[in-house]
Write a protein that holds these residues in place. Structure first.
Motif, PDB file in Angstrom:
ATOM      1  N   ASN A   8      -3.182  -6.231  -4.875  1.00 19.17           N
ATOM      2  CA  ASN A   8      -3.497  -5.233  -3.864  1.00 19.17           C
ATOM      3  C   ASN A   8      -4.826  -4.566  -4.202  1.00 19.17           C
ATOM      4  O   ASN A   8      -5.419  -4.824  -5.250  1.00 19.17           O
ATOM      5  N   GLU A   9      -5.303  -3.737  -3.279  1.00 20.67           N
ATOM      6  CA  GLU A   9      -6.621  -3.120  -3.419  1.00 20.67           C
ATOM      7  C   GLU A   9      -6.528  -1.632  -3.762  1.00 20.67           C
ATOM      8  O   GLU A   9      -7.518  -0.923  -3.674  1.00 20.67           O
ATOM      9  N   GLY A  10      -5.323  -1.162  -4.149  1.00 23.50           N
ATOM     10  CA  GLY A  10      -5.165   0.258  -4.446  1.00 23.50           C
ATOM     11  C   GLY A  10      -5.888   0.673  -5.714  1.00 23.50           C
ATOM     12  O   GLY A  10      -6.389  -0.154  -6.473  1.00 23.50           O
ATOM     13  N   ALA A  11      -5.917   1.987  -5.949  1.00 22.06           N
ATOM     14  CA  ALA A  11      -6.527   2.477  -7.192  1.00 22.06           C
ATOM     15  C   ALA A  11      -5.785   1.909  -8.396  1.00 22.06           C
ATOM     16  O   ALA A  11      -6.372   1.655  -9.450  1.00 22.06           O
ATOM     17  N   ASN A  12      -4.479   1.702  -8.243  1.00 26.54           N
ATOM     18  CA  ASN A  12      -3.647   1.072  -9.274  1.00 26.54           C
ATOM     19  C   ASN A  12      -2.814  -0.030  -8.637  1.00 26.54           C
ATOM     20  O   ASN A  12      -2.444   0.060  -7.467  1.00 26.54           O
ATOM     21  N   PHE A  13      -2.504  -1.064  -9.408  1.00 22.04           N
ATOM     22  CA  PHE A  13      -1.650  -2.127  -8.892  1.00 22.04           C
ATOM     23  C   PHE A  13      -0.276  -1.554  -8.581  1.00 22.04           C
ATOM     24  O   PHE A  13       0.202  -1.621  -7.455  1.00 22.04           O
ATOM     25  N   SER A  14       0.361  -0.935  -9.579  1.00 25.22           N
ATOM     26  CA  SER A  14       1.668  -0.323  -9.331  1.00 25.22           C
ATOM     27  C   SER A  14       2.110   0.498 -10.528  1.00 25.22           C
ATOM     28  O   SER A  14       1.976   0.062 -11.671  1.00 25.22           O
ATOM     29  N   TYR A  52      -3.712  -1.842 -17.452  1.00 21.19           N
ATOM     30  CA  TYR A  52      -2.927  -1.067 -18.416  1.00 21.19           C
ATOM     31  C   TYR A  52      -1.455  -1.324 -18.096  1.00 21.19           C
ATOM     32  O   TYR A  52      -0.884  -0.704 -17.201  1.00 21.19           O
ATOM     33  N   ILE A  53      -0.883  -2.258 -18.832  1.00 20.49           N
ATOM     34  CA  ILE A  53       0.407  -2.824 -18.444  1.00 20.49           C
ATOM     35  C   ILE A  53       1.441  -2.633 -19.534  1.00 20.49           C
ATOM     36  O   ILE A  53       1.124  -2.712 -20.727  1.00 20.49           O
ATOM     37  N   GLY A  54       2.675  -2.352 -19.134  1.00 22.17           N
ATOM     38  CA  GLY A  54       3.734  -2.182 -20.117  1.00 22.17           C
ATOM     39  C   GLY A  54       5.066  -1.835 -19.468  1.00 22.17           C
ATOM     40  O   GLY A  54       5.132  -1.485 -18.282  1.00 22.17           O
ATOM     41  N   TYR A 108       0.835  -1.201   0.000  1.00 23.29           N
ATOM     42  CA  TYR A 108       0.000   0.000   0.000  1.00 23.29           C
ATOM     43  C   TYR A 108       0.869   1.251   0.000  1.00 23.29           C
ATOM     44  O   TYR A 108       0.673   2.181   0.771  1.00 23.29           O
ATOM     45  N   THR A 109       1.873   1.230  -0.889  1.00 23.59           N
ATOM     46  CA  THR A 109       2.722   2.406  -1.076  1.00 23.59           C
ATOM     47  C   THR A 109       2.004   3.392  -2.004  1.00 23.59           C
ATOM     48  O   THR A 109       1.024   3.045  -2.664  1.00 23.59           O
ATOM     49  N   LYS A 110       2.513   4.611  -2.080  1.00 22.00           N
ATOM     50  CA  LYS A 110       1.920   5.608  -2.958  1.00 22.00           C
ATOM     51  C   LYS A 110       2.048   5.162  -4.408  1.00 22.00           C
ATOM     52  O   LYS A 110       3.133   4.825  -4.881  1.00 22.00           O
ATOM     53  N   MET A 111       0.922   5.137  -5.119  1.00 19.94           N
ATOM     54  CA  MET A 111       0.842   4.668  -6.509  1.00 19.94           C
ATOM     55  C   MET A 111       1.325   3.219  -6.651  1.00 19.94           C
ATOM     56  O   MET A 111       1.645   2.763  -7.735  1.00 19.94           O
ATOM     57  N   ALA A 122      -2.080 -10.882  -9.686  1.00 22.57           N
ATOM     58  CA  ALA A 122      -3.405 -10.428 -10.132  1.00 22.57           C
ATOM     59  C   ALA A 122      -3.414  -8.900 -10.226  1.00 22.57           C
ATOM     60  O   ALA A 122      -3.932  -8.218  -9.346  1.00 22.57           O
ATOM     61  N   PRO A 123      -2.836  -8.346 -11.298  1.00 20.47           N
ATOM     62  CA  PRO A 123      -2.754  -6.883 -11.421  1.00 20.47           C
ATOM     63  C   PRO A 123      -4.076  -6.264 -11.870  1.00 20.47           C
ATOM     64  O   PRO A 123      -4.984  -6.957 -12.343  1.00 20.47           O
ATOM     65  N   HIS A 124      -4.151  -4.955 -11.749  1.00 18.37           N
ATOM     66  CA  HIS A 124      -5.320  -4.203 -12.228  1.00 18.37           C
ATOM     67  C   HIS A 124      -4.880  -2.770 -12.473  1.00 18.37           C
ATOM     68  O   HIS A 124      -3.863  -2.310 -11.948  1.00 18.37           O
TER      69      HIS A 124
END
Length: 800
Positions: free
Chosen positions: A534-540, A610-612, A502-505, A584-586
């Motif tokens: 993770n449950e953040g707005a973005n995976f990473s 949105y991965i790259g 649960y780090t920033k972004m 399990a990214p998102h």
């Protein structure tokens, strides 16, 4: 009865209809999209000598609407290929074709008489048992079915998608008294599993659930603007991400939705809900009526609460409406002491409590707003829904709230807030008082990893539907097996553990790498496998570039070398662990997050992932094994039917142009996901449960630890020359800057295995060493540091 959906007819090709058709096609269904045939010719059609009977003329409206949808940004489909599944036609010639469809969805203009006319025609051609639904947002569902046959009524209900259908996850299901309960259950399940939606059962009441609560919230804020003397800029600063709402906040959201639409919904509630205790909140302010009269309707007319203009120097400028003078003026960035103090707080629930206790104007606003909202939602039970969780689901999926309204009430403390509400003149519904009197203090609680909600009729807690299908990591907090300040590892049951950070972004730094390493070790010793999500707005958003910049600017190259080695070793640890590792990214899954996915045993991404590998944008190459893995996959894909450099070149270009897949489906085309291996999960809420299921399937099938590769074919000097020539061509054509050339050549060097005189078989470690050396050398480049600094300061790399 087992029901299978193969083909869907969408009647009406406007903004909603065309995009609903695209979403159905995007998930793999055949779609028939119909609209009216024009009765007049355009000048171009007249010049060609066409008549209104010509097929091109008859399908002009539907074809132009579909073309506009396809061109829209963001795209309404997961891949461009999906559009081929849509066949267009017109009501005159093709309504008969709905007989071959399994589901007919009506999306014509919002007029009851026109909808009833359409349904009269539909009934002539639909086969018995076919689902028939309406996407209306305001007309009572039961009125549309009047006069229809028993079979029609039995299979008819409302299915209210939110725009844009691909991206907004809410699908409201609104049955009538005549709807077969099996049809309702089917649509709730099908929308969830196959359309990727949060399906919410609604009652047939004005505006259903999401718009009823959402528009109340906006109208209540309009009232507070006048009462508290707040400006548009102040409100949007107070009602955006700071309290877990979208960046568009309140007034920007109104501009996007359309101010006429907002007014229509508000008037609809005001006129058709005589028993609504907050009816006066839906009264349209004079300034809002004036905006509608002026045709200042938001984005659709080019101006609403905000207006885009060009400044004196030709630069774009956004003006804001002054509601007192009704004139546009320059925007002002507001500051509130309590908000500024809360901004550094990452945890939303902690931040929400902080702003609601502020002793300034912002604190007063938050208290009044939440007290009004809590009063309103409590009085809507059981009018619009029997269950509180449906209200929260609708607001999160339809309006983008990070937590629901009842959950927010829990955060602020139900009992204490009810007392303060009474003091401020806001009343909670009697059932809330009864709940508190019975000693029940929260609307939700978690037991054994499962979320329970307070069920009003039974006066007790009941599990949320879905159970095992919707795993939420934080619900297993009391089953934590390891943690540090950035990560937690939970026992998810069935001998599977899950790691979240649960780090920033979602940035990946030393503590996250430690978490991955530790979790794999724990899984190898005591469990069947590991899920990483993770449950953040973005995976990473990728590796912690701030740390890289700091080490590079201080010229701490030994430290930097160790950091890169740790990243590489962690990715390889995931690839060659003794148990299955499933990621399990998102949403955003960039750079290092993409590299982690490339090294997992399996990836279960949400459809909206949105991965790259984007490192080239900041003047670096993928340094956590991403370059190595693309070189390895290129080697495995080479075959005799085409020049070997073609496959390598395609892989090289994907990294060199920093391509990001705009959906999980597109990630297969980029070679990030593996066809027949990785699995896209349409409903984001199901991905962690599906990842856990995959861990168990891989383990039970007899998982064997893979062996590191020593046979990776690299092409050396022959391919290096071809790639260098291509890079120089891009530079000469102006597509690449001088520094782009430097970085791209480093990338080519690694992917070709260096300046080898002939094709060779090398080890993964050999490629990792080349990758690390190239990464380190680029960290010493002034222009790379300028790019990283630009990203850290403004979010975008400078093009130098």
């Amino acid at each position: 009865m087992k029901r299978i959906i193969k083909k869907v007819a969408v009647l009406g090709s406007g903004v909603m209809g065309s995009r609903i058709a695209c979403h159905f096609a995007g998930v793999g269904l055949q779609v028939l999209l119909l609209d009216i045939a024009p009765t007049t010719l355009t000048d171009a059609e007249t010049a060609k000598g066409l008549t209104t009977d010509h097929p091109a003329v008859k399908n002009r409206i539907v074809n132009e609407a579909l073309a506009a949808a396809i061109k829209s940004n963001p795209s309404p489909v997961y891949t461009k290929e999906a559009v081929k599944k849509i066949k267009t036609g017109n009501f005159t010639d093709n309504l008969k074709d709905i007989g071959s469809c399994d589901w007919v969805i009506e999306v014509v203009v919002e007029r009851l008489d026109i909808k009833q006319q359409i349904f009269t025609e539909v009934e002539k051609y639909r086969k018995p048992g076919t689902l028939i639904t309406s996407n209306t947002s305001g007309i009572p569902i039961h009125l549309m079915a009047e006069g229809r046959s028993e079979d029609f009524k039995k299979h008819f209900c409302g299915t209210h998608f939110f725009n844009p259908p691909r991206y907004l996850r809410l699908l409201e299901i609104i049955p009538t008294p005549d709807t077969d309960p099996a049809v309702t259950d089917f649509l709730l399940h099908y929308g969830d599993l196959y359309l990727g939606k949060t399906t919410v059962l609604c009652k047939d009441t004005p505006a259903f659930i999401a718009n009823r609560i959402g528009v109340y919230g906006i109208m209540a804020i309009f009232g507070l603007v006048e009462k508290m003397g707040l400006t548009i800029d102040e409100i949007d600063a107070l009602t955006g991400p700071i309290i877990g709402r979208p960046k568009s906040a309140t007034f920007r959201t109104a501009d996007v939705v359309g101010i006429d639409t907002l007014v229509k919904v508000a008037k609809g509630v005001h006129d058709n809900c005589p028993d609504d205790e907050a009816k006066n909140t839906f009264t349209i302010p004079a300034w809002l009526d004036k905006m509608v009269e002026n045709k200042w309707l938001g984005d659709k007319t080019g101006q609403g609460f905000f207006k885009k203009t060009k400044g004196g120097g030709g630069e774009k400028e956004i003006l804001v409406l002054n509601l007192k003078t009704m004139e546009y003026e320059a925007r002002k960035k507001p500051k509130f002491a309590s908000v500024e103090a809360a901004k550094p707080i990452d945890d939303l629930k902690t931040r929400l409590k902080a702003v609601c206790t502020g002793m300034d104007k912002a604190g007063d606003f938050y208290r009044h707003f939440h007290y009004g909202l809590f009063s309103y939602i409590s009085h809507r039970i059981p009018e619009i829904s029997n269950e509180i969780y449906r209200v929260d689901d609708a607001m999160m999926a339809g309006f983008g709230w990070e937590i629901g309204a009842f959950e927010s009430w829990d955060v602020l403390g139900v009992e204490g807030t009810v007392n303060k509400m009474q003091e401020a003149g806001y009343a909670a519904a009697p059932w809330v008082q009864e709940m508190l009197a019975a000693g029940i203090k929260t609307f939700y609680k978690v037991e054994n990893g499962q979320k329970l909600y307070y069920d009003i009729p039974s006066k007790s807690y009941t599990p949320l539907p879905g159970g095992e299908a919707f795993i939420v990591m934080k619900n297993f907090e009391n089953q934590t097996v390891w943690k540090n300040s950035s990560c937690r590892t939970y026992h998810l049951g069935d001998d599977v553990i899950g790691l979240e950070w649960y780090t920033k972004m979602g940035s990946i730094g030393g503590e996250v790498l430690e978490g991955i390493q530790k979790s794999i070790a724990l899984a190898e010793n005591n469990y069947k496998g590991l899920v990483i999500a993770n449950e953040g707005a973005n995976f990473s958003a990728g590796a912690n570039v701030g740390m890289i910049f700091m080490l590079a600017i201080e010229q701490e190259y030994d430290e930097l070398d160790m950091a890169i080695r740790l990243f590489q070793n962690t990715m390889m640890r995931a690839r060659y662990s003794g148990v299955p590792v499933v990621v399990a990214p998102h949403a955003l899954s960039l750079g290092g997050a993409c590299e982690l996915s490339l090294h997992a045993d399996k990836v279960c991404p949400a459809a909206e992932t949105y991965i790259g590998l984007v490192e080239l944008g900041v003047g670096l190459i993928p340094g956590g094994g991403g370059t190595k893995e693309f070189a390895l996959r290129a080697a495995d894909e080479m075959h005799e039917d085409e020049p070997e450099t073609i496959t390598l070149k395609n892989r090289f270009l994907t990294i060199a142009t920093a391509k990001v897949a705009t959906s999980a489906a597109e990630a297969f085309d980029l070679g990030i996901l593996r066809k027949g291996h990785d699995e896209v999960i349409l409903n984001q809420g199901r991905r962690i449960a599906e990842a856990k299921k995959s861990v168990l399937e891989i383990y039970d099938s007899g998982y064997i630890t893979p062996v590191q590769r020593t046979d990776v074919k690299v092409l050396g000097r022959s391919a290096l020359g071809a790639l260098y020539a291509g890079i120089n061509g891009m530079w000469r054509a102006g597509y690449a800057t001088d520094h782009d050339v430097v970085v791209a050549k480093k990338l080519a060097w690694v992917m070709c295995g260096g300046d080898l005189s002939e094709q060779s078989a090398v080890s993964e470690q050999y490629l990792l060493d080349l990758e690390r050396e190239a990464f380190l050398s680029l960290c010493g480049e002034k222009k790379t540091l300028e790019r990283i600094q630009s990203v850290l300061k403004g979010g975008k790399p400078v093009r130098n």
